[in-house]
Design a protein around this motif. Structure first.
Motif, PDB file in Angstrom:
ATOM      1  N   GLU A 188      -4.914  -5.889  -9.890  1.00 54.15           N
ATOM      2  CA  GLU A 188      -4.915  -5.965  -8.440  1.00 54.15           C
ATOM      3  C   GLU A 188      -4.395  -4.653  -7.860  1.00 54.15           C
ATOM      4  N   TYR A 189      -5.120  -4.121  -6.902  1.00 52.30           N
ATOM      5  CA  TYR A 189      -4.702  -2.868  -6.253  1.00 52.30           C
ATOM      6  C   TYR A 189      -4.401  -3.149  -4.787  1.00 52.30           C
ATOM      7  N   ARG A 190      -3.232  -2.665  -4.337  1.00 57.54           N
ATOM      8  CA  ARG A 190      -2.833  -2.830  -2.937  1.00 57.54           C
ATOM      9  C   ARG A 190      -2.704  -1.476  -2.293  1.00 57.54           C
ATOM     10  N   HIS A 191      -3.240  -1.362  -1.099  1.00 54.38           N
ATOM     11  CA  HIS A 191      -3.120  -0.093  -0.379  1.00 54.38           C
ATOM     12  C   HIS A 191      -2.721  -0.365   1.070  1.00 54.38           C
ATOM     13  N   PRO A 192      -1.608   0.250   1.531  1.00 58.69           N
ATOM     14  CA  PRO A 192      -1.196   0.040   2.922  1.00 58.69           C
ATOM     15  C   PRO A 192      -2.170   0.715   3.894  1.00 58.69           C
ATOM     16  N   THR A 193      -2.426   0.066   5.020  1.00 61.44           N
ATOM     17  CA  THR A 193      -3.333   0.639   6.020  1.00 61.44           C
ATOM     18  C   THR A 193      -2.626   0.630   7.371  1.00 61.44           C
ATOM     19  N   LYS A 194      -2.912   1.625   8.188  1.00 55.11           N
ATOM     20  CA  LYS A 194      -2.316   1.669   9.523  1.00 55.11           C
ATOM     21  C   LYS A 194      -2.862   0.499  10.346  1.00 55.11           C
ATOM     22  N   TYR A 209     -13.358  -8.180  -5.287  1.00 50.69           N
ATOM     23  CA  TYR A 209     -12.886  -9.254  -4.402  1.00 50.69           C
ATOM     24  C   TYR A 209     -11.719  -8.712  -3.587  1.00 50.69           C
ATOM     25  N   TYR A 210     -11.799  -8.912  -2.278  1.00 55.11           N
ATOM     26  CA  TYR A 210     -10.730  -8.434  -1.398  1.00 55.11           C
ATOM     27  C   TYR A 210      -9.952  -9.610  -0.795  1.00 55.11           C
ATOM     28  N   GLN A 231      -2.321  -4.189   4.961  1.00 51.36           N
ATOM     29  CA  GLN A 231      -2.716  -3.679   3.645  1.00 51.36           C
ATOM     30  C   GLN A 231      -4.058  -4.279   3.223  1.00 51.36           C
ATOM     31  N   VAL A 232      -4.692  -3.585   2.283  1.00 53.01           N
ATOM     32  CA  VAL A 232      -5.917  -4.103   1.664  1.00 53.01           C
ATOM     33  C   VAL A 232      -5.570  -4.423   0.213  1.00 53.01           C
ATOM     34  N   VAL A 233      -6.051  -5.580  -0.266  1.00 50.56           N
ATOM     35  CA  VAL A 233      -5.855  -5.953  -1.663  1.00 50.56           C
ATOM     36  C   VAL A 233      -7.227  -6.059  -2.309  1.00 50.56           C
ATOM     37  N   ALA A 234      -7.379  -5.417  -3.469  1.00 53.14           N
ATOM     38  CA  ALA A 234      -8.670  -5.425  -4.156  1.00 53.14           C
ATOM     39  C   ALA A 234      -8.484  -5.788  -5.619  1.00 53.14           C
TER      40      ALA A 234
END
Ligand code: FE2
Length: 291
Positions: A188-194, A209-210, A231-234
């Motif tokens: 699982e990859y998490r990326h913070p988004t504004k 899958y998001y 955040q986005v989780v992929a």
């Protein structure tokens, strides 16, 4: 806990004919000019068939936007009205701010096996920057950092920041983030988004899958538009996958768009096309570029 962005919708890219007869897949553009604000269009020109792309995009104008070309396979030869010319090679990015106007050509050449692969994103410019001086940022593949994240995820950072590493494309008006994320299976990859940014993902390999429930999968050539969040989780549960993660600050202005020129009003569009016809389109540095 950070609020994960939900999927608003998943869109399949559509076969489209562009330029002098280039067969490409369009993830979005034209039909929904404000739905992806500040972004206007995303084209995917990956193909193994030379006839699909070889006619290219001969001399044409742009005004009022930025075009961002990211190559994976093959190359694009380009030249423009400012006297620039060169080649965009695999892994390179060309970030072109058309501003007041540029006339250029973009000719895909493919690799030794006739394969071609890359993407072009259009970002809008706000009214106060539409007539700015044009500029180019040519970013070579070696200048784009690759950040290895826990679990074997690797991220090429074209613009934006991952774990403290910033990409080379900076000081762009719509504060964009442009990442190329490679995911191993089951991580699982998490990326913070504004929070105020528009966020999109475009899958270029595998199935991603998001959503935490893993109900809505996005396949190669699918575009995912996200709801607001932090955040986005992929995750790619079955097999490795790869996607582009793109975000930017919405402009929130009217859009008047015809072909390669995007302004705020119909009158400004008319002026642009009149100027193109009568030879006064280029406002800044001009050279005899067609020789
Ligand atoms: Fe162009």
């Amino acid at each position: 806990m950070e609020k994960t962005r939900k999927i608003r919708r998943v869109l399949r890219s559509k076969p489209t004919l562009e330029g002098a007869g280039v067969h490409l897949n369009r993830a979005f553009g034209f039909s929904e000019p404000r739905s992806f604000d500040p972004f206007l269009l995303l084209d995917d020109f990956r193909s193994d068939i030379q006839e699909d792309y070889i006619k290219g995009f001969p001399w044409h104008p742009h005004r009022g936007i930025e075009t961002i070309t990211y190559m994976l396979t093959g190359k694009v030869e380009h030249g423009d009205s400012m006297g620039n010319s060169g080649v965009i090679d695999p892994g390179d990015v060309q970030w072109m701010t058309a501003g007041s106007g540029i006339i250029h050509q973009e000719m895909p050449k493919g690799d030794l096996y006739g394969r071609m692969g890359g993407f072009q994103l259009w970002a809008n410019l706000p009214a106060i920057q539409k007539m700015m001086e044009p500029r180019y940022r040519e970013v070579k593949s070696s200048q784009i950092p690759v950040v290895n994240v826990a679990g074997g995820v690797s991220v090429r950072v074209i613009s934006g920041e991952v774990d403290g590493t910033r990409g080379p494309v900076r000081d762009i008006i719509t504060d964009p983030e442009y990442l190329d994320v490679s995911l191993p299976a089951g991580v699982e990859y998490r990326h913070p988004t504004k929070t105020d940014h528009t966020v999109l993902a475009y899958v270029i390999e595998g199935q991603v899958y998001y959503d935490p429930e893993k109900k809505t999968g996005a396949a190669n050539r699918d575009l995912v538009q996200f709801e607001a969040g932090e955040q986005v989780v992929a995750c790619a549960p079955e097999a490795p996958a790869r996607f582009l993660l793109i975000s930017g600050k919405p402009i929130g202005e009217p859009v008047a768009w015809y072909g390669p020129i995007v302004m705020n009003t119909e009158e400004e569009l008319q002026i642009a096309f009149d100027e193109y016809r009568n030879g006064t389109f280029i406002k800044h540095k001009k050279v005899d570029y067609r020789k």
